[in-house]
Design a protein around this motif. Structure first.
Motif, PDB file in Angstrom:
ATOM      1  N   SER A  54       0.615  -1.021  -0.149  1.00  0.00           N
ATOM      2  CA  SER A  54       0.003  -0.033  -0.398  1.00  0.00           C
ATOM      3  C   SER A  54       1.372   1.275   0.203  1.00  0.00           C
ATOM      4  O   SER A  54       1.573   1.587   0.955  1.00  0.00           O
ATOM      5  CB  SER A  54      -1.265   0.401   1.282  1.00  0.00           C
ATOM      6  OG  SER A  54      -1.879  -0.972   1.805  1.00  0.00           O
ATOM      7  N   PRO A  55       0.697   2.325  -1.210  1.00  0.00           N
ATOM      8  CA  PRO A  55       1.475   3.836  -1.005  1.00  0.00           C
ATOM      9  C   PRO A  55       1.407   4.693  -0.264  1.00  0.00           C
ATOM     10  O   PRO A  55      -0.046   4.388   0.373  1.00  0.00           O
ATOM     11  CB  PRO A  55       1.084   4.269  -2.515  1.00  0.00           C
ATOM     12  CG  PRO A  55      -0.069   3.649  -2.888  1.00  0.00           C
ATOM     13  CD  PRO A  55      -0.343   2.034  -1.948  1.00  0.00           C
ATOM     14  N   TRP A  56       1.683   5.325   1.074  1.00  0.00           N
ATOM     15  CA  TRP A  56       1.246   6.479   0.919  1.00  0.00           C
ATOM     16  C   TRP A  56       2.142   7.864   0.589  1.00  0.00           C
ATOM     17  O   TRP A  56       3.063   7.790   0.467  1.00  0.00           O
ATOM     18  CB  TRP A  56       2.094   6.436   2.505  1.00  0.00           C
ATOM     19  CG  TRP A  56       2.547   7.519   3.942  1.00  0.00           C
ATOM     20  CD1 TRP A  56       1.078   8.445   3.629  1.00  0.00           C
ATOM     21  CD2 TRP A  56       3.038   7.960   4.494  1.00  0.00           C
ATOM     22  NE1 TRP A  56       1.609   9.312   4.066  1.00  0.00           N
ATOM     23  CE2 TRP A  56       2.645   9.151   4.632  1.00  0.00           C
ATOM     24  CE3 TRP A  56       4.646   8.050   5.086  1.00  0.00           C
ATOM     25  CZ2 TRP A  56       3.308  10.373   6.239  1.00  0.00           C
ATOM     26  CZ3 TRP A  56       4.996   8.587   6.189  1.00  0.00           C
ATOM     27  CH2 TRP A  56       4.031   9.898   6.613  1.00  0.00           C
ATOM     28  N   LEU A  57       0.894   8.028  -0.167  1.00  0.00           N
ATOM     29  CA  LEU A  57       0.751   9.015  -1.598  1.00  0.00           C
ATOM     30  C   LEU A  57       1.782  10.011  -0.836  1.00  0.00           C
ATOM     31  O   LEU A  57       0.942  11.247   0.393  1.00  0.00           O
ATOM     32  CB  LEU A  57      -0.643   8.783  -1.481  1.00  0.00           C
ATOM     33  CG  LEU A  57      -0.350   8.063  -2.443  1.00  0.00           C
ATOM     34  CD1 LEU A  57      -1.805   7.902  -2.956  1.00  0.00           C
ATOM     35  CD2 LEU A  57      -0.197   7.556  -3.769  1.00  0.00           C
ATOM     36  N   ARG A  58       2.282  11.055  -1.357  1.00  0.00           N
ATOM     37  CA  ARG A  58       2.894  12.151  -1.027  1.00  0.00           C
ATOM     38  C   ARG A  58       3.324  13.168  -2.205  1.00  0.00           C
ATOM     39  O   ARG A  58       4.579  13.507  -2.858  1.00  0.00           O
ATOM     40  CB  ARG A  58       3.978  12.080   0.503  1.00  0.00           C
ATOM     41  CG  ARG A  58       4.150  11.289   0.717  1.00  0.00           C
ATOM     42  CD  ARG A  58       3.353  12.374   2.113  1.00  0.00           C
ATOM     43  NE  ARG A  58       4.008  13.768   2.636  1.00  0.00           N
ATOM     44  CZ  ARG A  58       4.356  14.562   3.351  1.00  0.00           C
ATOM     45  NH1 ARG A  58       4.720  13.528   4.076  1.00  0.00           N
ATOM     46  NH2 ARG A  58       4.760  14.841   3.866  1.00  0.00           N
ATOM     47  N   PRO A  59       2.321  13.232  -2.441  1.00  0.00           N
ATOM     48  CA  PRO A  59       2.655  14.030  -4.266  1.00  0.00           C
ATOM     49  C   PRO A  59       2.949  15.154  -3.790  1.00  0.00           C
ATOM     50  O   PRO A  59       3.545  15.999  -4.661  1.00  0.00           O
ATOM     51  CB  PRO A  59       1.164  14.158  -4.498  1.00  0.00           C
ATOM     52  CG  PRO A  59      -0.007  13.950  -3.640  1.00  0.00           C
ATOM     53  CD  PRO A  59       0.954  13.209  -1.722  1.00  0.00           C
ATOM     54  N   ASP A  67      14.281   8.365  -0.255  1.00  0.00           N
ATOM     55  CA  ASP A  67      13.500   6.907  -0.673  1.00  0.00           C
ATOM     56  C   ASP A  67      12.570   7.219  -1.251  1.00  0.00           C
ATOM     57  O   ASP A  67      11.877   5.946  -0.938  1.00  0.00           O
ATOM     58  CB  ASP A  67      13.907   6.200   0.411  1.00  0.00           C
ATOM     59  CG  ASP A  67      15.590   6.243   0.594  1.00  0.00           C
ATOM     60  OD1 ASP A  67      16.388   6.214  -0.365  1.00  0.00           O
ATOM     61  OD2 ASP A  67      15.563   5.862   1.796  1.00  0.00           O
ATOM     62  N   ARG A  68      11.836   8.267  -2.035  1.00  0.00           N
ATOM     63  CA  ARG A  68      10.764   8.218  -2.863  1.00  0.00           C
ATOM     64  C   ARG A  68      10.081   7.193  -3.715  1.00  0.00           C
ATOM     65  O   ARG A  68      11.884   7.506  -4.260  1.00  0.00           O
ATOM     66  CB  ARG A  68      10.109   9.360  -2.457  1.00  0.00           C
ATOM     67  CG  ARG A  68       8.584  10.088  -2.208  1.00  0.00           C
ATOM     68  CD  ARG A  68       8.896  11.191  -2.290  1.00  0.00           C
ATOM     69  NE  ARG A  68       9.491  12.362  -2.995  1.00  0.00           N
ATOM     70  CZ  ARG A  68       8.401  13.361  -3.596  1.00  0.00           C
ATOM     71  NH1 ARG A  68       7.324  13.991  -3.141  1.00  0.00           N
ATOM     72  NH2 ARG A  68       9.230  13.872  -4.562  1.00  0.00           N
ATOM     73  N   SER A  69       9.643   7.071  -3.875  1.00  0.00           N
ATOM     74  CA  SER A  69       8.962   6.115  -5.584  1.00  0.00           C
ATOM     75  C   SER A  69       7.629   6.606  -5.958  1.00  0.00           C
ATOM     76  O   SER A  69       7.162   7.471  -5.431  1.00  0.00           O
ATOM     77  CB  SER A  69       8.952   5.016  -4.774  1.00  0.00           C
ATOM     78  OG  SER A  69      10.104   3.626  -4.046  1.00  0.00           O
ATOM     79  N   ALA A  70       7.898   6.307  -7.463  1.00  0.00           N
ATOM     80  CA  ALA A  70       6.587   6.046  -8.223  1.00  0.00           C
ATOM     81  C   ALA A  70       5.140   5.413  -7.618  1.00  0.00           C
ATOM     82  O   ALA A  70       5.870   3.916  -7.794  1.00  0.00           O
ATOM     83  CB  ALA A  70       7.060   6.678  -9.463  1.00  0.00           C
ATOM     84  N   GLY A  85       5.531   9.345  -3.525  1.00  0.00           N
ATOM     85  CA  GLY A  85       4.673   8.221  -2.111  1.00  0.00           C
ATOM     86  C   GLY A  85       6.081   7.360  -1.526  1.00  0.00           C
ATOM     87  O   GLY A  85       6.923   6.881  -2.420  1.00  0.00           O
ATOM     88  N   TRP A  86       6.009   6.432  -0.895  1.00  0.00           N
ATOM     89  CA  TRP A  86       6.245   5.781   0.287  1.00  0.00           C
ATOM     90  C   TRP A  86       5.523   4.304   0.066  1.00  0.00           C
ATOM     91  O   TRP A  86       4.509   4.275   0.329  1.00  0.00           O
ATOM     92  CB  TRP A  86       6.724   6.314   1.240  1.00  0.00           C
ATOM     93  CG  TRP A  86       7.974   6.595   1.580  1.00  0.00           C
ATOM     94  CD1 TRP A  86       9.527   6.968   0.777  1.00  0.00           C
ATOM     95  CD2 TRP A  86       7.877   8.548   1.935  1.00  0.00           C
ATOM     96  NE1 TRP A  86       9.946   8.294   1.246  1.00  0.00           N
ATOM     97  CE2 TRP A  86       8.594   8.203   1.813  1.00  0.00           C
ATOM     98  CE3 TRP A  86       7.306   9.055   2.269  1.00  0.00           C
ATOM     99  CZ2 TRP A  86       9.185  10.226   2.075  1.00  0.00           C
ATOM    100  CZ3 TRP A  86       6.833  10.321   2.362  1.00  0.00           C
ATOM    101  CH2 TRP A  86       7.198  11.498   2.617  1.00  0.00           C
ATOM    102  N   LEU A 110       9.609  -0.001   1.713  1.00  0.00           N
ATOM    103  CA  LEU A 110       9.390  -1.337   0.727  1.00  0.00           C
ATOM    104  C   LEU A 110      11.013   0.317  -0.168  1.00  0.00           C
ATOM    105  O   LEU A 110      10.475   1.125  -0.032  1.00  0.00           O
ATOM    106  CB  LEU A 110       8.723  -1.549  -0.565  1.00  0.00           C
ATOM    107  CG  LEU A 110       8.136  -2.842  -0.459  1.00  0.00           C
ATOM    108  CD1 LEU A 110       6.792  -2.359  -1.212  1.00  0.00           C
ATOM    109  CD2 LEU A 110       8.728  -3.843   0.042  1.00  0.00           C
ATOM    110  N   GLU A 111      11.684  -0.445   0.352  1.00  0.00           N
ATOM    111  CA  GLU A 111      12.976   0.578  -0.953  1.00  0.00           C
ATOM    112  C   GLU A 111      13.448   1.073  -2.424  1.00  0.00           C
ATOM    113  O   GLU A 111      12.493  -0.258  -3.193  1.00  0.00           O
ATOM    114  CB  GLU A 111      14.486   0.386  -0.228  1.00  0.00           C
ATOM    115  CG  GLU A 111      14.529   0.308   1.490  1.00  0.00           C
ATOM    116  CD  GLU A 111      15.138   1.395   1.588  1.00  0.00           C
ATOM    117  OE1 GLU A 111      15.262   2.562   1.077  1.00  0.00           O
ATOM    118  OE2 GLU A 111      14.614   1.690   2.409  1.00  0.00           O
TER     119      GLU A 111
END
Length: 176
Positions: A54-59, A67-70, A85-86, A110-111
Motif C-alpha cells: 500500500s502506498p503512502w502518497l506524498r504528491p 527514498d521516495r518512489s513513484a 510516495g513511499w 520498501l526501498e
C-alpha cells in the motif's frame, strides 16, 4: 485528541501520542506484541495471512524526501498516473466470512528498486517465526496460508519459504 463528541463515546489516544511525543517506539517489542493477541482463524484452525503493498502518497512532498518512489493511488490505477510516495509492504491476519476486518501484524517500507519477492519472503518468514514463538502455530496444526495478489511472484516466494510451515496462494494476472 478525541474520536467522538458524544460523552459516552469519547476515546482518546493518550498512550499512543504520549509514546510518539517521547520520540521513540520499540518496534521489535511492538511486533512481538502484535503476534501475541488472539488471531482470527479459518474453519480448519489455520492462520491466513495476506500480504499487500500500500502506498503512502506524498504528491506535495519536497523532491528531496528520502527514498521516495513513484507509486499508484487507487484512482490512478485506471489511468496509470504515478504519484510520489513511499510503498509499504503489509502483512495482516485475515478474518473469515464476509468481513473486511484484519489484524495488522507487520509493515515495512520498501526501498526503491527492492526485490519484491525476496523482501516479501523475508517479511513473511519473520512474521511466521514470531507467530511460532508466541505459540500461535505448533507442529501438527495446518500450515499457515499466505495469500498474495497478482503482482507477486508466488512460485518464487513459495520456493524461498519452502522450509517453513507455510502454503502460498497467489492470484494470477489475467493474460491478454
Amino acid at each position: 485528541m478525541e474520536l467522538a463528541l458524544a460523552p459516552e463515546h469519547r476515546r482518546g489516544h493518550g498512550v499512543r501520542y504520549a509514546g510518539l511525543n517521547q520520540g521513540r517506539i520499540d518496534v521489535a517489542r511492538m511486533r512481538r506484541s502484535l503476534v501475541g493477541v488472539p488471531l482470527p482463524r479459518a474453519a480448519d484452525g489455520r492462520l491466513v495471512l495476506a500480504v499487500d503493498v500500500s502506498p503512502w502518497l506524498r504528491p506535495d512532498a519536497d523532491t528531496c524526501s528520502a527514498d521516495r518512489s513513484a507509486t499508484r493511488s487507487a484512482e490512478a490505477w485506471a489511468n496509470t498516473r504515478m504519484v510520489p510516495g513511499w510503498p509499504y509492504s503489509i502483512v495482516a491476519a485475515l478474518e473469515t466470512g464476509r468481513t473486511s476486518w484484519t489484524t495488522l501484524l507487520d509493515a515495512i517500507r520498501l526501498e526503491p528498486g527492492a526485490d519484491l519477492a525476496a523482501v516479501t519472503a523475508d517479511q513473511v518468514r519473520e512474521v511466521v517465526e514470531r507467530l511460532i514463538t508466541a505459540g500461535q502455530w505448533q507442529r501438527g496444526q495446518p500450515d499457515v496460508l499466505v495469500v498474495l495478489d497478482a503482482g507477486y511472484d508466488a512460485p518464487r516466494i513459495a520456493h524461498l519459504l519452502a522450509d517453513m510451515p507455510i502454503e502460498v496462494l497467489g492470484r494470477l494476472r489475467r493474460i491478454g
